[in-house]
Scaffold this motif. Structure first.
Motif, PDB file in Angstrom:
ATOM      1  N   LEU A 126     -36.423 -35.251  16.831  1.00  0.00           N
ATOM      2  CA  LEU A 126     -37.011 -36.367  17.382  1.00  0.00           C
ATOM      3  C   LEU A 126     -36.529 -36.993  18.630  1.00  0.00           C
ATOM      4  O   LEU A 126     -35.456 -37.058  19.006  1.00  0.00           O
ATOM      5  CB  LEU A 126     -36.940 -37.297  16.134  1.00  0.00           C
ATOM      6  N   ASP A 127     -37.600 -37.496  19.332  1.00  0.00           N
ATOM      7  CA  ASP A 127     -37.322 -38.509  20.595  1.00  0.00           C
ATOM      8  C   ASP A 127     -36.660 -37.772  21.661  1.00  0.00           C
ATOM      9  O   ASP A 127     -35.988 -38.325  22.562  1.00  0.00           O
ATOM     10  CB  ASP A 127     -36.467 -39.643  20.227  1.00  0.00           C
ATOM     11  N   GLU A 128     -36.826 -36.237  21.945  1.00  0.00           N
ATOM     12  CA  GLU A 128     -36.203 -35.668  22.958  1.00  0.00           C
ATOM     13  C   GLU A 128     -36.906 -36.209  24.030  1.00  0.00           C
ATOM     14  O   GLU A 128     -36.252 -36.201  25.077  1.00  0.00           O
ATOM     15  CB  GLU A 128     -36.690 -34.252  22.585  1.00  0.00           C
ATOM     16  N   ASP A 129     -38.244 -36.607  24.298  1.00  0.00           N
ATOM     17  CA  ASP A 129     -38.992 -37.230  25.422  1.00  0.00           C
ATOM     18  C   ASP A 129     -38.195 -38.449  25.724  1.00  0.00           C
ATOM     19  O   ASP A 129     -37.864 -38.768  27.012  1.00  0.00           O
ATOM     20  CB  ASP A 129     -40.337 -37.441  25.134  1.00  0.00           C
ATOM     21  N   GLU A 130     -37.740 -39.339  24.828  1.00  0.00           N
ATOM     22  CA  GLU A 130     -37.030 -40.520  25.165  1.00  0.00           C
ATOM     23  C   GLU A 130     -35.831 -40.444  25.796  1.00  0.00           C
ATOM     24  O   GLU A 130     -35.178 -40.926  26.565  1.00  0.00           O
ATOM     25  CB  GLU A 130     -36.903 -41.320  23.892  1.00  0.00           C
ATOM     26  N   PHE A 131     -35.012 -39.162  25.109  1.00  0.00           N
ATOM     27  CA  PHE A 131     -33.664 -38.764  25.646  1.00  0.00           C
ATOM     28  C   PHE A 131     -33.918 -38.413  27.207  1.00  0.00           C
ATOM     29  O   PHE A 131     -33.034 -38.933  28.028  1.00  0.00           O
ATOM     30  CB  PHE A 131     -33.067 -37.716  24.916  1.00  0.00           C
TER      31      PHE A 131
END
Length: 168
Positions: A126-131
């Protein structure tokens, strides 16, 4: 400092402080279950307001989180149970190693997360884009590499069916 000097006694109340991008994201009380100086386990009710529906799981009032934080690992593992005590699964936050001081456990969220369903059949990064958008890779390449390695480690353990060995 010895492990016992850093350890919290079982039953002690502690404030869990989740930090993101230098700011407190969430703060909530928990009760220490155990602390061996490396891993602190605490239990807390769902700390946010209302219901959070991710599509693959719902966190809601009455849920209980048994949270495992390490002082030497780049993640925290949170076992999630419903109000009926049924296991929903494990939510894993990729964080810098936890720090305890002055009655607080502080974990810095590095944006990456992993969900493992109760039956182990669903493992979601999850949230690889946010990372990526956080800019951590540019600001602190070593921390970014450790975060990705931690996510990869947790995902592999889950897919191999060895995930619960982390917290048993």
């Amino acid at each position: 400092m010895s492990a016992s000097a850093r350890s919290a006694e079982a039953g002690t109340r502690i404030e869990i402080v989740l930090v993101k991008a230098g700011r407190t994201k969430l703060r909530y009380p928990a009760s220490v279950v155990s602390d061996d100086g490396t891993r602190l386990t605490a239990v807390a009710p769902w700390a946010a307001e209302g219901i959070r529906d991710f599509g693959f799981v719902r966190f809601e009032p009455g849920d209980v989180f048994t949270e495992h934080y390490w002082r030497d690992r780049w993640y925290a593992v949170k076992e999630v149970r419903g109000a009926d005590s049924a296991l929903k699964g494990w939510y894993c936050d990729i964080t810098r190693p936890a720090v305890t001081r002055d009655g607080e456990l502080i974990a810095e969220d590095l944006d990456l997360d992993l969900w493992v369903s109760a039956d182990g059949a669903t493992v979601l990064r999850l949230d690889e884009d946010e990372f990526t958008e956080s800019g951590l890779a540019e600001r602190d390449p070593d921390a970014a590499a450790r975060a990705i390695a931690a996510l990869d480690e947790l995902e592999l353990l889950a897919k191999l069916g060895r995930f619960t060995a982390l917290i048993d």
